[in-house]
Enzyme design. Structure first.
Site, mmCIF file in Angstrom:
data_model
loop_
_atom_site.group_PDB
_atom_site.id
_atom_site.type_symbol
_atom_site.label_atom_id
_atom_site.label_comp_id
_atom_site.label_asym_id
_atom_site.label_seq_id
_atom_site.Cartn_x
_atom_site.Cartn_y
_atom_site.Cartn_z
ATOM 1 N NE ARG A 267 6.977 -3.619 -0.455
ATOM 2 C CZ ARG A 267 7.081 -2.350 -0.101
ATOM 3 N NH1 ARG A 267 5.976 -1.676 0.214
ATOM 4 N NH2 ARG A 267 8.247 -1.754 -0.042
ATOM 5 N NE ARG A 282 -2.825 -1.683 -1.342
ATOM 6 C CZ ARG A 282 -2.141 -1.168 -0.319
ATOM 7 N NH1 ARG A 282 -1.166 -1.864 0.240
ATOM 8 N NH2 ARG A 282 -2.428 0.022 0.138
ATOM 9 C CD GLU A 354 3.405 5.336 1.220
ATOM 10 O OE1 GLU A 354 2.365 5.121 1.877
ATOM 11 O OE2 GLU A 354 4.473 4.738 1.393
ATOM 12 C CB SER A 357 7.753 5.621 2.660
ATOM 13 O OG SER A 357 7.539 5.697 4.036
ATOM 14 N NE ARG A 396 1.654 2.755 -4.750
ATOM 15 C CZ ARG A 396 1.328 2.681 -3.459
ATOM 16 N NH1 ARG A 396 1.633 3.678 -2.638
ATOM 17 N NH2 ARG A 396 0.720 1.606 -2.990
#
Length: 427
Positions: A267, A282, A354, A357, A396
């Site tokens: 990403r 991130r 988070e 999802s 994560r």
RNA sequence: GGAGAGGUGGCGGAGUGGUCGAUCGCGCCUGACUUGAAAUCAGGUGAAUCCUUGCGGAUUCCGUGGGUUCAAAUCCCACCCUCUCCGCCA
């Protein structure tokens, strides 16, 4: 993609539901107007086409019946045919143009929030559904953030990875690499056991695939594109796995289809400069085990709940404290009708972050990707419902393990369920 | 990357300018026969869009996009994909 017929027949209902995402953010007026024009044109064009076909047949019959191709009667038909051709040449591009415009507008509209999705303006309004594992939350004295743990133990290398690539890339070394691999294997094994069929999909996908899952056209700046080809690095395994069945008509008996896939994800994180820029949170490249479901529409709400439970099972097995949020309409992803986020406890931040999802897209992606199913003995086809969720994001999870399992002597305990994979108890 | 062959309905496989959305076979569905099944016989069996309250009707789709023609699965051009051989390569 929303159903054009639904917009045409219930514009007010569609408006109302889109407004739940943010008042006035989306305007379906132009679509309604262009659709009306398009259908008028289509009717006109189709009538001309019909006469043209008729002429074609007539000419054939006359010639077979013995008339000369250049006889007056045949010539008159040919002339009429030519006239129609001229008029069609005018109408066709107009209609095509309208269709293209409508399609582009439709692709830019987000999904309708499900009736059950809580209404709200931003992430502030997300609803906490449940919490698990408070008893595992570590004492906060002397805790290190995961990047310091990783560097101290020599298992995550940040600086060298930046040299090799760019900022927001990392390298895992030794036990770090092994732990990453153990997490991948553990999650895959669990999800396979839960009934998901493993896939290793392409990591590069074409534009059509990204459009089907709705990363395109609106979020092009979020993915890495290969300059020479119509190929993009996948931002999530959702893209290749969902597109496995693009343009297919499945048998109802094949549903539901459950897949899990481990892939790296890429990403660009455009617009995220300076945010969460430490550690594993991130990155431009991270690993993830993804769950994807293709289900009968009548079951998708229940399938969604089950999907969340399958993701939660991993956190529970790892004894990582987490909570489940139901996203409100203002925070809901573009393609989702309903979405739950799992947030894991990160001691260094003193908050939940988070880690998964889980979304129900209902028929939104299926429409874009033309993924249908056929009910035995019935005419026509229906769109499947697609769902997906992280089960889980590996990086994560690694961060959460390092922080939640750190010990006062600087070592990190290995969660019990990972010990068979790592063949050790302490990092 | 080079050369050759090919892409037609769930599958196989016809079709090289005219009433072809497409012969036929297999598969599948319905009915008849049968106690039931098989076999046999008869009929049916793709998708999408638009018009219509409904019955029904029209259009589009033979890898994709253009072109020629009154008319294209069929002829022409470009592209994509698959297979075989050669080259290269983990």
């Amino acid at each position: 993609m929303l159903d054009l017929k639904l917009i045409r027949e219930n514009p007010e209902a569609v408006r109302e539901r889109l407004n739940r995402r943010g008042a006035g953010a989306y305007d379906i007026g132009p679509i309604v107007e262009l659709d009306k024009q398009q259908r008028e044109l289509e009717t006109k064009r189709s009538q001309l086409q019909s006469r043209s076909n008729e002429i074609g047949k007539l000419v054939g019959q006359k010639i077979k019946g013995g008339l000369k191709p250049d006889s007056v009667e045949v010539q008159a038909l040919k002339d009429e045919g030519n006239e129609i051709k001229v008029r069609l040449a005018e109408l066709e591009p107009q209609e095509r143009d309208l269709k293209t415009q409508i399609e582009a507008l439709l692709l830019a509209l987000p999904n309708l929030p499900a009736e059950s999705t809580p209404i709200g303006a931003s992430e502030e309004d997300n609803v906490e559904v449940r919490r698990w594992g408070d008893e595992y939350i570590p004492e906060s004295d002397g805790l290190l953030p995961h990047w310091e743990i990783g560097e101290k133990l020599g298992i995550i290398n940040f600086d060298r990875a930046v040299k090799v690539a760019q900022t927001r890339f990392i390298a895992m070394v030794g036990a770090g690499a092994a732990l990453e691999r153990a997490l991948i294997s553990f999650m895959l094994d669990r999800q396979i056991q839960a009934g998901y069929l493993e896939v290793i999909p392409p990591l590069l996908v074409n534009s059509e695939s990204l459009t089907a899952t709705s990363q395109l056209p609106k979020f092009a700046e979020e993915s890495f594109k290969c300059a020479e080809d119509d190929l993009w690095l996948i931002p999530t395994a959702e893209v290749p796995v969902t597109n496995l069945y693009r343009d297919e008509i499945l048998e109802e008996s094949q549903l539901p289809i459950y897949h899990c896939a481990y892939t790296p994800c890429f990403r660009r994180e455009a617009g995220a400069h300076g945010r969460d820029n430490r550690g594993l949170i991130r990155l431009h490249q991270f690993n993830k085990v993804e769950l994807v479901k293709f289900v009968h529409p009548s079951t998708s709400a229940q399938e969604h709940e089950n999907l969340v439970r399958d993701a939660e099972a991993i956190l529970q097995a790892l004894k990582l404290p987490y909570r489940v949020l139901e996203l409100c309409t203002g925070d809901l992803g573009f393609g989702a009708a309903k979405c739950y986020d799992l947030e894991v406890w990160l001691p260094s931040a003193g908050r939940y972050r988070e880690i998964s999802s889980c979304s129900n897209f209902e028929d939104f992606q299926a429409r874009r990707g033309n993924i249908r199913f056929k009910e035995a003995g019935k005419k026509g086809t229906k769109f499947v419902h697609t769902l997906n969720g992280s089960g889980l994001a590996i990086g994560r999870t690694m961060a959460a393990v390092l922080e939640n399992y750190q010990q006062s002597d600087g070592t990190v305990k290995i969660p019990e369920v990972l010990q068979p994979y790592l063949r050790r108890e302490i990092l």
